[in-house]
Design an enzyme around this catalytic site. Structure first.
Site, PDB file in Angstrom:
ATOM      1  N   PRO A  13       0.795  -1.227   0.000  1.00 35.23           N
ATOM      2  CA  PRO A  13       0.000   0.000   0.000  1.00 35.23           C
ATOM      3  C   PRO A  13       0.829   1.279   0.000  1.00 35.23           C
ATOM      4  CG  PRO A  13      -0.135  -1.116   2.120  1.00 35.23           C
ATOM      5  CD  PRO A  13       0.531  -2.072   1.171  1.00 35.23           C
ATOM      6  N   ASN A  14       0.351   2.222  -0.773  1.00 38.46           N
ATOM      7  CA  ASN A  14       0.883   3.588  -0.869  1.00 38.46           C
ATOM      8  C   ASN A  14       2.201   3.691  -1.639  1.00 38.46           C
ATOM      9  OD1 ASN A  14      -1.223   4.969   0.595  1.00 38.46           O
ATOM     10  ND2 ASN A  14      -0.449   3.904   2.409  1.00 38.46           N
ATOM     11  N   ARG A  21       5.561  11.982  -2.929  1.00 41.19           N
ATOM     12  CA  ARG A  21       5.311  12.493  -1.577  1.00 41.19           C
ATOM     13  C   ARG A  21       6.452  12.026  -0.667  1.00 41.19           C
ATOM     14  NH1 ARG A  21       1.298  13.839  -4.033  1.00 41.19           N
ATOM     15  NH2 ARG A  21      -0.911  13.565  -3.618  1.00 41.19           N
ATOM     16  N   TYR A  26      11.360   8.621   1.643  1.00 44.69           N
ATOM     17  CA  TYR A  26      11.329   7.570   0.625  1.00 44.69           C
ATOM     18  C   TYR A  26      12.063   7.901  -0.672  1.00 44.69           C
ATOM     19  CZ  TYR A  26       7.824   5.699   3.814  1.00 44.69           C
ATOM     20  OH  TYR A  26       7.198   5.214   4.922  1.00 44.69           O
ATOM     21  N   ASN A  77       7.897  -5.677  -0.812  1.00 48.16           N
ATOM     22  CA  ASN A  77       7.794  -4.586   0.150  1.00 48.16           C
ATOM     23  C   ASN A  77       6.316  -4.494   0.504  1.00 48.16           C
ATOM     24  OD1 ASN A  77       7.710  -2.317   1.703  1.00 48.16           O
ATOM     25  ND2 ASN A  77       8.873  -1.023   0.293  1.00 48.16           N
ATOM     26  N   ALA A  80       2.972  -0.815   4.870  1.00 48.91           N
ATOM     27  CA  ALA A  80       2.449  -0.818   6.250  1.00 48.91           C
ATOM     28  C   ALA A  80       1.891  -2.183   6.652  1.00 48.91           C
ATOM     29  CB  ALA A  80       1.385   0.264   6.394  1.00 48.91           C
ATOM     30  N   HIS A  83       3.612  -4.526   9.198  1.00 48.88           N
ATOM     31  CA  HIS A  83       3.483  -4.405  10.649  1.00 48.88           C
ATOM     32  C   HIS A  83       2.126  -4.859  11.171  1.00 48.88           C
ATOM     33  CE1 HIS A  83       6.915  -2.007   9.638  1.00 48.88           C
ATOM     34  NE2 HIS A  83       6.172  -1.115   9.013  1.00 48.88           N
ATOM     35  N   ASP A  90       0.747 -15.649   6.516  1.00 49.17           N
ATOM     36  CA  ASP A  90       0.205 -16.996   6.305  1.00 49.17           C
ATOM     37  C   ASP A  90       0.249 -17.391   4.827  1.00 49.17           C
ATOM     38  OD1 ASP A  90      -0.267 -17.235   8.993  1.00 49.17           O
ATOM     39  OD2 ASP A  90      -2.433 -16.960   8.870  1.00 49.17           O
ATOM     40  N   GLU A 101      12.089  -9.930   1.937  1.00 46.40           N
ATOM     41  CA  GLU A 101      11.376  -8.720   2.374  1.00 46.40           C
ATOM     42  C   GLU A 101      12.306  -7.521   2.230  1.00 46.40           C
ATOM     43  OE1 GLU A 101      10.274  -9.011   6.505  1.00 46.40           O
ATOM     44  OE2 GLU A 101       9.757  -6.879   6.649  1.00 46.40           O
ATOM     45  N   HIS A 103      12.654  -3.066   2.439  1.00 43.06           N
ATOM     46  CA  HIS A 103      12.113  -1.764   2.833  1.00 43.06           C
ATOM     47  C   HIS A 103      13.059  -0.668   2.377  1.00 43.06           C
ATOM     48  CE1 HIS A 103       8.996  -3.588   5.175  1.00 43.06           C
ATOM     49  NE2 HIS A 103       9.902  -4.421   5.660  1.00 43.06           N
ATOM     50  N   LEU A 104      12.464   0.401   1.902  1.00 48.59           N
ATOM     51  CA  LEU A 104      13.261   1.570   1.505  1.00 48.59           C
ATOM     52  C   LEU A 104      13.941   2.183   2.724  1.00 48.59           C
ATOM     53  CD1 LEU A 104      10.366   2.895  -0.664  1.00 48.59           C
ATOM     54  CD2 LEU A 104      12.634   2.442  -1.612  1.00 48.59           C
ATOM     55  N   SER A 105      13.140   2.423   3.749  1.00 48.38           N
ATOM     56  CA  SER A 105      13.675   3.045   4.968  1.00 48.38           C
ATOM     57  C   SER A 105      14.151   1.958   5.922  1.00 48.38           C
ATOM     58  CB  SER A 105      12.579   3.885   5.634  1.00 48.38           C
ATOM     59  OG  SER A 105      11.472   3.066   5.989  1.00 48.38           O
ATOM     60  N   ARG A 110      12.922   3.998  12.927  1.00 49.41           N
ATOM     61  CA  ARG A 110      11.707   4.804  12.845  1.00 49.41           C
ATOM     62  C   ARG A 110      10.811   4.541  14.072  1.00 49.41           C
ATOM     63  NH1 ARG A 110       9.217   4.601   7.037  1.00 49.41           N
ATOM     64  NH2 ARG A 110       8.184   6.435   7.923  1.00 49.41           N
ATOM     65  N   ARG A 114       6.896   0.403  13.788  1.00 49.11           N
ATOM     66  CA  ARG A 114       7.489  -0.138  12.552  1.00 49.11           C
ATOM     67  C   ARG A 114       8.605  -1.150  12.843  1.00 49.11           C
ATOM     68  NH1 ARG A 114       5.387   3.361   8.460  1.00 49.11           N
ATOM     69  NH2 ARG A 114       5.066   5.430   9.332  1.00 49.11           N
TER      70      ARG A 114
HETATM   71  O1  CA2 Z   1      10.440   1.711   4.190  1.00 47.04           O
HETATM   72  C1  CA2 Z   1       9.595   1.046   3.562  1.00 47.04           C
HETATM   73  O2  CA2 Z   1       9.803   0.579   2.441  1.00 47.04           O
HETATM   74  C2  CA2 Z   1       8.208   0.824   4.166  1.00 47.04           C
HETATM   75  O3  CA2 Z   1       7.793  -0.492   3.837  1.00 47.04           O
HETATM   76  C3  CA2 Z   1       7.319   1.855   3.513  1.00 47.04           C
HETATM   77  C4  CA2 Z   1       5.910   1.862   4.085  1.00 47.04           C
HETATM   78  C5  CA2 Z   1       5.939   1.962   5.602  1.00 47.04           C
HETATM   79  O4  CA2 Z   1       4.626   1.861   6.129  1.00 47.04           O
HETATM   80  C6  CA2 Z   1       6.809   0.891   6.224  1.00 47.04           C
HETATM   81  O5  CA2 Z   1       6.837   1.070   7.623  1.00 47.04           O
HETATM   82  C7  CA2 Z   1       8.215   0.967   5.684  1.00 47.04           C
HETATM   83  C8  CA2 Z   1       5.134   3.053   3.530  1.00 47.04           C
HETATM   84  C9  CA2 Z   1       5.030   3.038   2.045  1.00 47.04           C
HETATM   85  C10 CA2 Z   1       4.395   4.313   1.629  1.00 47.04           C
HETATM   86  O6  CA2 Z   1       5.220   4.905   0.670  1.00 47.04           O
HETATM   87  C11 CA2 Z   1       5.028   6.236   0.425  1.00 47.04           C
HETATM   88  C12 CA2 Z   1       5.818   6.761  -0.553  1.00 47.04           C
HETATM   89  C13 CA2 Z   1       5.716   8.080  -0.841  1.00 47.04           C
HETATM   90  C14 CA2 Z   1       4.811   8.872  -0.171  1.00 47.04           C
HETATM   91  C15 CA2 Z   1       4.008   8.328   0.804  1.00 47.04           C
HETATM   92  C16 CA2 Z   1       4.109   6.988   1.109  1.00 47.04           C
END
Ligand code: CA2
Length: 150
Positions: A13-14, A21, A26, A77, A80, A83, A90, A101, A103-105, A110, A114
């Site tokens: 998601p997102n 954004r 990110y 990835n 959210a 978490h 499953d 798995e 993750h960018l961050s 954080r 997370r």
């Molecule tokens: O660091 C990551 O890759 C995450 O999986 C990114 C998720 C976050 O909920 C995880 O804790 C860590 C969020 C992805 C949303 O990505 C956005 C990108 C640009 C603007 C807003 C959200």
């Protein structure tokens, strides 16, 4: 000759907002750019990559189920859902598809919520904190694992 591999890349998601954004967290690279990078890396590794992004948990669960017999590995990835989602965990366990798995961050630098991943215990490994490079490293690690497992 190396056996060609098929890898499913799942973006949760997102992640469709990537590059548009929150560049401070990110980065400025778009999801389409990430996919292009992975395609190029896949060529080097002799692995064909396929992409799905969804904001819906059930669609991601279905994609994992449907990967059986089509893809040898999953790079994910879960965003959210990392978490929160027992369902994704499953699905990985149930299908037994080797998964990495990413993750960018760095999720451990954080907010506390997370720091826990429902996915981590059922995947080969996790790469977190290298921005877009996390995906490239994850693909390399997944292909290495698939080519070297007994
Ligand atoms: O660091 C990551 O890759 C995450 O999986 C990114 C998720 C976050 O909920 C995880 O804790 C860590 C969020 C992805 C949303 O990505 C956005 C990108 C640009 C603007 C807003 C959200």
């Amino acid at each position: 000759m190396l056996q060609p591999l098929s890898i499913l890349v799942l973006h949760g998601p997102n992640l469709n907002l990537l590059g548009q954004r929150e560049p401070g967290i990110y980065g400025t690279t778009s999801l389409a750019d990430v996919n292009r990078l992975l395609e190029a890396e896949g060529l080097k590794l002799q692995a064909k990559v396929f992409f799905i992004q969804s904001n819906h948990e059930g669609i991601l669960v279905d994609a994992i189920h449907e990967a059986v017999g089509h893809h040898q590995g999953i790079l994910m990835n879960a965003g959210a859902y990392t978490h929160t989602s027992v369902a994704l965990r499953d699905a990985i366990t149930g299908t037994n598809i080797p998964t990495v798995e990413v993750h960018l961050s760095n999720i451990y630098r954080r907010e506390d919520f997370r720091h826990h991943s429902y996915i981590a215990p059922v995947v080969i490994g996790q790469i977190s904190g290298f921005g877009v490079q996390s995906y490239v490293l994850g693909l390399q690690a997944l292909v290495y694992h698939l080519r070297n497992q007994s």
